[in-house]
Write a protein that holds these residues in place. Structure first.
Motif, PDB file in Angstrom:
ATOM      1  N   THR A 197       1.001  -1.215  -0.016  1.00 33.03           N
ATOM      2  CA  THR A 197       0.071  -0.009  -0.112  1.00 33.03           C
ATOM      3  C   THR A 197       0.877   1.178   0.069  1.00 33.03           C
ATOM      4  N   SER A 198       1.994   1.287   0.194  1.00 31.11           N
ATOM      5  CA  SER A 198       2.750   2.375   0.066  1.00 31.11           C
ATOM      6  C   SER A 198       3.545   2.634  -0.966  1.00 31.11           C
ATOM      7  N   PRO A 199       3.516   3.824  -1.819  1.00 33.92           N
ATOM      8  CA  PRO A 199       3.859   4.182  -3.102  1.00 33.92           C
ATOM      9  C   PRO A 199       5.618   4.136  -2.971  1.00 33.92           C
ATOM     10  N   ARG A 200       6.295   4.266  -1.937  1.00 33.99           N
ATOM     11  CA  ARG A 200       7.544   4.357  -1.690  1.00 33.99           C
ATOM     12  C   ARG A 200       7.921   2.877  -1.521  1.00 33.99           C
ATOM     13  N   SER A 201       7.215   1.736  -1.650  1.00 30.37           N
ATOM     14  CA  SER A 201       7.724   0.419  -1.491  1.00 30.37           C
ATOM     15  C   SER A 201       8.294   0.012  -2.843  1.00 30.37           C
ATOM     16  N   PRO A 202       9.458  -0.808  -2.779  1.00 31.62           N
ATOM     17  CA  PRO A 202      10.131  -1.164  -4.039  1.00 31.62           C
ATOM     18  C   PRO A 202       9.289  -2.099  -4.726  1.00 31.62           C
ATOM     19  N   LYS A 203       8.065  -2.408  -4.243  1.00 35.70           N
ATOM     20  CA  LYS A 203       7.065  -2.973  -5.193  1.00 35.70           C
ATOM     21  C   LYS A 203       6.350  -1.997  -6.286  1.00 35.70           C
ATOM     22  N   PHE A 204       6.355  -0.828  -5.957  1.00 40.84           N
ATOM     23  CA  PHE A 204       5.839   0.180  -7.017  1.00 40.84           C
ATOM     24  C   PHE A 204       6.816   0.753  -7.698  1.00 40.84           C
ATOM     25  N   LYS A 205       6.594   0.806  -9.191  1.00 40.39           N
ATOM     26  CA  LYS A 205       7.182   1.486 -10.091  1.00 40.39           C
ATOM     27  C   LYS A 205       6.582   2.737 -10.830  1.00 40.39           C
ATOM     28  N   ASN A 206       7.103   3.669 -10.549  1.00 39.88           N
ATOM     29  CA  ASN A 206       6.620   5.029 -11.199  1.00 39.88           C
ATOM     30  C   ASN A 206       6.700   4.773 -12.654  1.00 39.88           C
ATOM     31  N   MET A 207       5.738   4.947 -13.427  1.00 38.51           N
ATOM     32  CA  MET A 207       5.639   4.992 -14.953  1.00 38.51           C
ATOM     33  C   MET A 207       5.545   6.304 -15.524  1.00 38.51           C
ATOM     34  N   TRP A 208       4.755   7.101 -14.928  1.00 45.27           N
ATOM     35  CA  TRP A 208       4.545   8.561 -15.451  1.00 45.27           C
ATOM     36  C   TRP A 208       4.252   9.508 -14.258  1.00 45.27           C
ATOM     37  N   HIS A 209       4.383  11.004 -14.436  1.00 43.58           N
ATOM     38  CA  HIS A 209       3.929  11.550 -13.408  1.00 43.58           C
ATOM     39  C   HIS A 209       3.693  13.192 -14.038  1.00 43.58           C
ATOM     40  N   SER A 210       2.834  13.992 -13.535  1.00 45.65           N
ATOM     41  CA  SER A 210       2.505  15.249 -14.233  1.00 45.65           C
ATOM     42  C   SER A 210       3.813  15.878 -14.251  1.00 45.65           C
ATOM     43  N   GLU A 211       4.101  16.885 -15.382  1.00 46.11           N
ATOM     44  CA  GLU A 211       5.060  17.365 -15.324  1.00 46.11           C
ATOM     45  C   GLU A 211       4.709  19.134 -15.277  1.00 46.11           C
ATOM     46  N   LEU A 212       3.415  19.347 -15.244  1.00 44.20           N
ATOM     47  CA  LEU A 212       3.167  20.845 -15.433  1.00 44.20           C
ATOM     48  C   LEU A 212       2.671  21.232 -13.795  1.00 44.20           C
ATOM     49  N   THR A 213       2.663  20.524 -13.061  1.00 48.11           N
ATOM     50  CA  THR A 213       1.953  20.968 -11.667  1.00 48.11           C
ATOM     51  C   THR A 213       3.007  20.577 -10.632  1.00 48.11           C
ATOM     52  N   HIS A 214       4.344  20.877 -10.939  1.00 48.60           N
ATOM     53  CA  HIS A 214       5.367  20.386  -9.681  1.00 48.60           C
ATOM     54  C   HIS A 214       5.094  21.502  -8.576  1.00 48.60           C
ATOM     55  N   ASN A 215       5.151  22.821  -8.955  1.00 47.82           N
ATOM     56  CA  ASN A 215       5.247  23.624  -7.744  1.00 47.82           C
ATOM     57  C   ASN A 215       3.706  24.030  -7.339  1.00 47.82           C
ATOM     58  N   ALA A 216       2.617  23.649  -7.692  1.00 47.68           N
ATOM     59  CA  ALA A 216       1.328  23.993  -7.683  1.00 47.68           C
ATOM     60  C   ALA A 216       0.624  23.299  -6.321  1.00 47.68           C
ATOM     61  N   SER A 217      -0.132  24.139  -5.782  1.00 51.00           N
ATOM     62  CA  SER A 217      -0.794  23.639  -4.390  1.00 51.00           C
ATOM     63  C   SER A 217      -2.078  22.951  -4.898  1.00 51.00           C
ATOM     64  N   ILE A 218      -2.071  21.832  -5.438  1.00 51.41           N
ATOM     65  CA  ILE A 218      -3.264  21.186  -5.954  1.00 51.41           C
ATOM     66  C   ILE A 218      -3.339  19.728  -5.274  1.00 51.41           C
ATOM     67  N   PRO A 219      -4.454  19.073  -5.381  1.00 53.94           N
ATOM     68  CA  PRO A 219      -4.539  17.546  -5.047  1.00 53.94           C
ATOM     69  C   PRO A 219      -3.497  17.098  -5.866  1.00 53.94           C
ATOM     70  N   ARG A 220      -3.025  15.718  -5.192  1.00 51.36           N
ATOM     71  CA  ARG A 220      -2.252  14.713  -5.710  1.00 51.36           C
ATOM     72  C   ARG A 220      -2.780  13.423  -5.852  1.00 51.36           C
ATOM     73  N   LEU A 221      -2.830  12.621  -6.843  1.00 57.82           N
ATOM     74  CA  LEU A 221      -3.460  11.393  -6.958  1.00 57.82           C
ATOM     75  C   LEU A 221      -2.522  10.394  -7.633  1.00 57.82           C
ATOM     76  N   LEU A 222      -2.597   9.326  -7.220  1.00 57.46           N
ATOM     77  CA  LEU A 222      -1.916   8.075  -7.555  1.00 57.46           C
ATOM     78  C   LEU A 222      -2.583   7.068  -8.182  1.00 57.46           C
ATOM     79  N   LEU A 223      -2.451   6.721  -9.559  1.00 60.43           N
ATOM     80  CA  LEU A 223      -3.263   5.818 -10.321  1.00 60.43           C
ATOM     81  C   LEU A 223      -2.407   4.692 -10.658  1.00 60.43           C
ATOM     82  N   VAL A 224      -3.003   3.517  -9.951  1.00 63.87           N
ATOM     83  CA  VAL A 224      -2.218   2.219  -9.640  1.00 63.87           C
ATOM     84  C   VAL A 224      -2.654   1.344 -10.757  1.00 63.87           C
ATOM     85  N   LEU A 225      -1.748   0.827 -11.556  1.00 68.85           N
ATOM     86  CA  LEU A 225      -2.072  -0.180 -12.764  1.00 68.85           C
ATOM     87  C   LEU A 225      -1.626  -1.644 -12.093  1.00 68.85           C
TER      88      LEU A 225
END
Length: 154
Positions: A126-154
């Motif tokens: 359940t932890s995105p920091r686990s070695p069992k998770f592999k990040n495939m893609w992330h938003s590039e346009l919102t790095h400094n924005a104060s907005i909600p962040r979501l994890l879409l798990v495949l």
């Protein structure tokens, strides 16, 4: 297959910009599954455009800056500038058999990370920091924005 899936989504955006409704309807399943996350005031913008229910003058509202295919999932990201500011969007399209789009998840003013989770001993980590998770893609346009962040798990 990923190349075909990406081409289908690229063709969809080109058809939207050209107001080619025949091609848009050919690329979308008639019973497309649509999911929205964002401010309620903008909830139906994309769906109205896809269904032809919107006579939008600004066809560049959904002009992607990047499109990435991850298996049957194709993620597109862009933004729309309007009179009261700028909206960042992410669309996660599911393409079936490299032929037709069956699902879209629309995220507005939300940072999205797409990750693949490996199951181990029937336990989903359940932890995105686990070695069992592999990040495939992330938003590039919102790095400094104060907005909600979501994890879409495949």
């Amino acid at each position: 297959m990923e190349g075909l899936n990406k081409n289908i989504v690229c063709d969809l955006y080109k058809s939207l910009a050209a107001r080619d409704t025949a091609t848009v309807h050919r690329l979308l399943a008639p019973d497309i599954d649509w999911w929205f996350h964002g401010p309620p005031a903008h909830k139906f913008n994309l769906m109205q455009l896809l269904s032809g229910g919107c006579a939008c003058n600004d066809t560049n509202s959904f002009n992607p800056l990047s499109i990435v295919a991850i298996g049957s999932l194709v993620v597109a990201e862009g933004y729309h500038i309007h009179e009261s500011g700028k909206n960042h969007w992410v669309h996660a399209w599911t393409v079936e058999n490299g032929k037709i789009i069956t699902e879209v998840k629309e995220y507005l003013n939300t940072s999205v990370t797409v990750a693949r989770c490996r199951k181990s001993d029937n336990i989903c980590i359940t932890s995105p920091r686990s070695p069992k998770f592999k990040n495939m893609w992330h938003s590039e346009l919102t790095h400094n924005a104060s907005i909600p962040r979501l994890l879409l798990v495949l």
